[in-house]
Design a protein around this motif. Structure first.
Motif, short mmCIF file in Angstrom:
data_model
loop_
_atom_site.label_atom_id
_atom_site.label_comp_id
_atom_site.label_asym_id
_atom_site.label_seq_id
_atom_site.Cartn_x
_atom_site.Cartn_y
_atom_site.Cartn_z
N VAL A 149 0.85 -1.58 -0.09
CA VAL A 149 -0.19 0.28 0.62
C VAL A 149 1.39 1.38 -0.15
CG1 VAL A 149 -2.01 0.87 1.34
CG2 VAL A 149 -2.40 -1.24 1.24
N ASP A 153 0.63 4.09 -2.94
CA ASP A 153 1.05 5.64 -2.16
C ASP A 153 1.86 6.18 -2.64
OD1 ASP A 153 -1.78 5.26 -1.81
OD2 ASP A 153 -1.19 5.19 0.25
N GLY A 154 3.56 6.29 -2.70
CA GLY A 154 4.42 6.83 -2.95
C GLY A 154 5.37 6.73 -4.53
N VAL A 196 1.01 3.18 10.82
CA VAL A 196 0.47 2.73 8.81
C VAL A 196 -0.49 4.43 8.11
CG1 VAL A 196 1.45 0.53 8.76
CG2 VAL A 196 -1.15 0.86 9.11
N LEU A 202 -3.94 9.87 7.16
CA LEU A 202 -3.45 9.38 5.37
C LEU A 202 -2.40 8.31 5.75
CD1 LEU A 202 -4.22 12.63 5.43
CD2 LEU A 202 -1.94 12.24 3.89
N ASN A 203 -2.45 7.03 5.50
CA ASN A 203 -1.70 5.95 5.13
C ASN A 203 -0.47 6.70 4.72
OD1 ASN A 203 -2.98 2.43 4.81
ND2 ASN A 203 -0.59 3.38 4.07
N ASN A 204 0.94 6.22 5.21
CA ASN A 204 1.79 6.25 4.99
C ASN A 204 2.28 6.04 3.84
OD1 ASN A 204 2.11 3.35 5.66
ND2 ASN A 204 3.87 3.32 6.24
N SER A 205 3.04 6.81 3.36
CA SER A 205 3.64 6.39 1.91
C SER A 205 5.20 6.14 1.87
CB SER A 205 3.07 7.02 0.82
OG SER A 205 3.88 8.72 1.24
#
Lengths: 232, 288
Positions: A149, A153-154, A196, A202-205
């Motif tokens: 994930v 995202d990153g 996370v 926000l989800n980490n990226s």
């Protein structure tokens, strides 16, 4: 094929004809993918050693990056399917097989999308995982899913082709569904833990370098991304 | 499909259409050079991309528009969870912290998006009036017991989360290459997907529905929730063609066995356009 033809010079239908000719071109050449409607941008992957590859740059690199991660996930869940952990219950078995199916689909999709530009099959190294033990397997699954994930995202902003960006988006939310489910299996209610998700919700990226450093610990074939400041 | 008719219809509403698809126009050039490689099966997809490129300048929402749209959706979600939390006797004590984590995330999304919009020098939209029963302000919509019946509450939660995932996904191309905003949007999108998975598992564990953490569509219906009323929210989730390729035609996890439709649909979540999302919400949950 050129579409700037003069089959009907001066006629108002010139562009229409050009368009139709373009649209009909598919009949002559059956390729596999046209998601980009143009060649994928970037520099292709290259072998860096007998057991190392570099993903190159551009959309080609990002797709190969995703392909590498999906290969890893698919191989992991294939092993779980082949050698289920002790005392696995019916619902966990069913859902882990479902996840395996999704990851294999993702892998095969990228393989098809990349065609001749695809990196080779990677050889995994799962020696750190005890496949007989539920906790060991689910912890590894959590790492794979959460990292997946954060990786998508990153890397989203690096994708230049809007159609591939959409497809990456279609996949990352499924990975997030997996991640939440696996985390719930390990610790019910921990589907979006503070390790996370940040204080903004926000989800980490993660950068390509961060992700590959983790992925390579599960790979015999080492994956580098020199264009993105990471060499294994 | 009759291409002549399509083009003539478009020319009626857009006299400049032929100019827009002129191969000399920059936006089109990179498409035509690929012409010979376009697969027959993917033609509709290629055409869609071509039209999108031709009209990009007119139809692309600005970054602020996308953020305000996202903020509106987050207002709805946070209002929903805060209302549910405040409703006495609705959420069982055993599930309180499970739901509270989602509530916190949604409240954070509101604050975060307001901050981002302000930092761009724009003004965040204010929250519209909501009707959680889906009754456009009457309070008597199809989900009339949403704040008294936990089963209904979770059904609406699932709808909002799954639809939220689709809404963010639909806006990603409008943020192409924008490291800050796209990454943030994708990051919220992933959290909505985690919520969707969590609510789905809860509904299943409670025996309210026979569903998975992911959306498993059938060939004819995208909606797997068991609630026909929300078919529209899942329209198109049963797509099995990605980038012009029939996913069930690719090598499967089980050699010799074709990939099942349900698996092929669950492996990808489908986007929804801004207009589709608003059509679903405005006049029902968002009072119009």
């Amino acid at each position: 094929m050129k579409t700037e033809t003069t089959q009907n010079p001066g006629g108002v239908n010139l562009h229409r004809r050009a368009f139709l000719q373009y649209a009909g071109a598919g009949a002559a050449a059956i390729g596999l993918l046209a998601a980009g409607c143009k060649k994928l941008d970037g520099v292709g992957m290259k072998k860096t050693s007998a057991n190392g590859i570099d993903i190159g740059s551009g959309d080609l690199a990002i797709l190969n990056y995703a392909y590498a991660l999906e290969q890893l996930e698919a191989a992991f869940y294939n092993q779980v399917a082949t050698t289920p952990y002790k005392n696995i219950n019916a619902s966990e078995s069913y859902r882990l097989l479902n996840i395996r199916g999704h990851e294999v689909i993702h892998r095969e999709f990228f393989k098809a999308a990349l065609g001749a530009n695809a990196i080779p099959d990677l050889t995994p190294d799962f020696s750190s995982i005890d496949f007989t033990d539920r906790t060991s397997v689910l912890k590894a699954a959590k790492a794979f899913e959460d990292t997946g994930v954060a990786a998508y995202d990153g890397a989203g902003y690096l994708i230049q082709n809007p159609d591939y960006l959409t497809i990456a988006g279609k996949i990352v939310s499924v990975e997030a569904r997996h991640a939440a489910y696996i985390r719930n299996l390990l610790n019910f209610g921990d589907y979006a833990g503070s390790d996370v998700i940040d204080a903004n919700g926000l989800n980490n990226s993660m950068t390509i370098a961060q992700v590959l450093a983790i992925a390579n610990t599960f790979l015999k074939t080492k994956v580098s991304a020199s264009h993105y400041n990471y060499v294994a | 499909m009759n291409l002549f008719n399509i083009i003539e219809e478009i020319e009626k509403v857009d006299p400049e259409f032929t100019d827009r698809i002129n191969p000399r126009r920059d936006a089109i050039k990179n498409i035509t050079s690929f012409g010979s490689k376009v697969a027959l099966a993917s033609l509709p997809f290629a055409m869609g991309t071509m039209f999108k490129k031709a009209y990009a300048a007119d139809s692309t929402a600005s970054v602020t528009d996308v953020l305000n749209y996202a903020l509106t959706l987050e207002y709805l979600e946070s209002y929903f969870y805060n209302s549910g939390t405040a409703a006495k006797g609705l959420i069982p004590t055993s599930d309180a912290s499970y739901i509270a984590d989602i509530t916190d995330d949604e409240n954070h999304h509101v604050t975060f998006l307001q901050g981002v919009i302000k930092s761009l020098g724009a003004t965040p939209v204010t929250a519209p009036k909501f009707d959680l029963t889906g009754g456009n302000g009457s309070g008597k919509g199809p989900f009339a017991d949403v704040l008294t019946n936990y089963q209904t509450f979770l059904a609406v939660a699932e709808t909002f989360e799954d639809t939220g995932v689709r809404a963010y996904k639909g806006q990603a191309p409008n943020l192409l290459g924008n490291q800050v905003v796209l990454t943030a949007a994708l990051s919220i999108h992933a959290v909505e997907a985690r919520h969707a998975s969590a609510i789905r598992l809860l509904r299943c564990n409670k025996g309210y529905a026979s569903i998975e953490p992911w959306i498993t569509s059938s060939a004819s219906n995208g909606n797997d929730t068991g609630i026909p009323l929300i078919d529209g929210n899942y329209k198109g989730e049963n797509n099995i063609t990605q980038g012009g390729v029939d996913i069930t035609s690719l090598p499967s996890a089980t050699p010799g066995q074709k990939t099942a439709i349900g698996l092929a649909t669950a492996a990808f979540d489908e986007p929804l356009s801004m207009s589709d999302v608003l059509a679903l919400l405005v006049g029902t949950f968002i009072v119009h």
